[in-house]
Structures are given as structure tokens and as C-alpha cells.
Design an enzyme around this catalytic site. Sequence first.
Site, PDB file in Angstrom:
ATOM      1  N   ARG A  33       0.822  -1.218   0.000  1.00  0.00           N
ATOM      2  CA  ARG A  33       0.000   0.000   0.000  1.00  0.00           C
ATOM      3  C   ARG A  33       0.857   1.269   0.000  1.00  0.00           C
ATOM      4  O   ARG A  33       0.438   2.294  -0.516  1.00  0.00           O
ATOM      5  CB  ARG A  33      -0.947  -0.029   1.213  1.00  0.00           C
ATOM      6  CG  ARG A  33      -2.078   1.018   1.170  1.00  0.00           C
ATOM      7  CD  ARG A  33      -3.093   0.738   2.282  1.00  0.00           C
ATOM      8  NE  ARG A  33      -4.250   1.626   2.248  1.00  0.00           N
ATOM      9  CZ  ARG A  33      -4.441   2.654   3.078  1.00  0.00           C
ATOM     10  NH1 ARG A  33      -3.553   2.920   4.002  1.00  0.00           N
ATOM     11  NH2 ARG A  33      -5.524   3.400   2.985  1.00  0.00           N
ATOM     12  N   LEU A  59      -7.308   7.571  -0.935  1.00  0.00           N
ATOM     13  CA  LEU A  59      -7.188   6.126  -1.015  1.00  0.00           C
ATOM     14  C   LEU A  59      -8.013   5.605   0.160  1.00  0.00           C
ATOM     15  O   LEU A  59      -7.772   6.005   1.295  1.00  0.00           O
ATOM     16  CB  LEU A  59      -5.702   5.767  -0.829  1.00  0.00           C
ATOM     17  CG  LEU A  59      -5.158   4.425  -1.290  1.00  0.00           C
ATOM     18  CD1 LEU A  59      -3.707   4.300  -0.962  1.00  0.00           C
ATOM     19  CD2 LEU A  59      -5.945   3.274  -0.825  1.00  0.00           C
ATOM     20  N   SER A  60      -8.971   4.735  -0.090  1.00  0.00           N
ATOM     21  CA  SER A  60      -9.869   4.256   0.969  1.00  0.00           C
ATOM     22  C   SER A  60      -9.091   3.565   2.087  1.00  0.00           C
ATOM     23  O   SER A  60      -8.003   3.046   1.868  1.00  0.00           O
ATOM     24  CB  SER A  60     -10.877   3.255   0.400  1.00  0.00           C
ATOM     25  OG  SER A  60     -11.479   3.758  -0.769  1.00  0.00           O
ATOM     26  N   GLN A  61      -9.700   3.518   3.275  1.00  0.00           N
ATOM     27  CA  GLN A  61      -9.037   2.839   4.396  1.00  0.00           C
ATOM     28  C   GLN A  61      -8.983   1.334   4.111  1.00  0.00           C
ATOM     29  O   GLN A  61      -9.870   0.783   3.449  1.00  0.00           O
ATOM     30  CB  GLN A  61      -9.762   3.131   5.708  1.00  0.00           C
ATOM     31  CG  GLN A  61     -11.066   2.400   5.861  1.00  0.00           C
ATOM     32  CD  GLN A  61     -11.771   2.748   7.155  1.00  0.00           C
ATOM     33  OE1 GLN A  61     -12.724   3.499   7.140  1.00  0.00           O
ATOM     34  NE2 GLN A  61     -11.309   2.196   8.246  1.00  0.00           N
ATOM     35  N   ILE A  64     -12.172  -0.957   4.456  1.00  0.00           N
ATOM     36  CA  ILE A  64     -13.262  -0.914   3.462  1.00  0.00           C
ATOM     37  C   ILE A  64     -12.828  -1.570   2.153  1.00  0.00           C
ATOM     38  O   ILE A  64     -13.634  -2.212   1.468  1.00  0.00           O
ATOM     39  CB  ILE A  64     -13.819   0.521   3.274  1.00  0.00           C
ATOM     40  CG1 ILE A  64     -15.205   0.489   2.622  1.00  0.00           C
ATOM     41  CG2 ILE A  64     -12.899   1.421   2.498  1.00  0.00           C
ATOM     42  CD1 ILE A  64     -16.310  -0.006   3.504  1.00  0.00           C
TER      43      ILE A  64
END
Length: 210
Positions: A33, A59-61, A64
Site C-alpha cells: 500500500r 485512497l480508501s481505508q 473498506i
Amino acid sequence: MTSQRTRMRLIDRLRSQGISDESVLDAMGETPRHLFVDEALAHRAYEDTALPIGFNQTLSQPYIVARMTELALQNGKPKRVLELGTGSGYQSAVLARVALEVFSIERIKPLLDKARQRLRALKARNVRCKHGDGFEGWAEFAPFDVILGAAAPETLPENLLSQLAPGGVLLLPVGGSSQKLIQVTLTDDGFEQTVVEDVFFVPMLEGVQR
Ligand code: SAH
């Protein structure tokens, strides 16, 4: 801070948050990531938080991303997945590890260009990206076993449902200041809609940005 050990801590946390599909946990553990954010933010890449990627986007957690990937696998390994909102390309890279082919659309050209570079560097050859408006879907490669989005339209875009394969699943956050993650399945009896959970995503916007 970007080591394998840090990544494994993330996996332990995802497990404690209820993610149980081992192929999803493996895919999250194998996807770096920190390569999907600016270097200055790399040390925060394995925290369970959304991170800025420029152009007012995030950038989504990890939770999720894992949750949506798990839902995408509920009928086994999907052949074709359509992703709306490539963003950094992180979710695409995770999907590439659990699906046969991933098709991803992004409306902001510079974000897409960067995502393409990262996906190429990671040799995610089963991801095809395009600059376009996700509201239109990608008819050329339809139907899809999964259509999934990381940006929230105000209401469910019904036209996307026509690009779902039989048994296919659409996973999309829907709403404005209060959003729900919606799941729509194409069953033998037609479309079945359920609410998964409360979520918070950036808005899905119409048109493209150069
Ligand atoms: N999955 C991404 C999350 C990015 S945030 C990641 O892992 O990084 C959501 C993205 O959706 C943003 O990049 C935004 O530009 C994009 N987006 C918003 N509306 C869109 C639309 N109509 N079509 C395509 N992309 C859209």
C-alpha cells in the site's frame, strides 16, 4: 515502517475487524500500500485510515477495501470485475490478485496516469484502465460478475445494472452526507437490493477531468 511485519499487523487488524476470507487477507498482505501514496505519507500506509492522493481524492481505508473485496468474492473467484474510480490503483491491485480480469475507470486523468504506472511496476497485467466516466460503465467488456465503486453517487445509477452478468453483484456506496454501501444482485427473479453498512466515500462526479 513499510516492512512485511508492518503489513502483517494490518492483516491481524483486518481479521479482528471481521475480515475472514483468506484470499482477501493474502491479497491485502501481498499488496504494498505504501507504493500507492506519496513518499511523504508512506510511513502511514499501513494504518487503518484513508490517505490523500491529490485532487481532493483519497485512497480508501484498508478495512473498506478488504470488506468490498470480500463481498466481491461471495460467489467465488470473479472472472470480470468493473471498478469505478481507479484513484491510486490500490483497490485495483488488490482485485487483480483475486479476480481473473479487472477493468477500472477513472475520471481524473493525472490520477489515472499515476495508477497505470504503479500497476505496471507491480506487473498487475490483468488490469485494464481507462479515462472515462464511471456512470457509463464499460459496455465493451460487459457483462461483469462484479461492479464495484469507491465513490458515492447520490442515487443508484440504474443503467449500470444492465452491465451485470447473471448472478452478478454491484457494490456501491450511495448517498450524500449520509451514505450506505448498497449491494444489488442479479438473481433469477430479478434485482435484489440489500444495505451492507454505513460508509463514507468521496462523491461520484459526472464527466471527466483532464
Ligand atoms: N479505489 C481507489 C479509491 C479512490 S477514491 C483507490 O484505491 O485509491 C475514488 C475515485 O473515484 C477518485 O479517484 C475519483 O476521481 C473517482 N471518481 C469519482 N467519480 C467518478 C466517475 N464518475 N467515474 C470514474 N471515476 C470517478
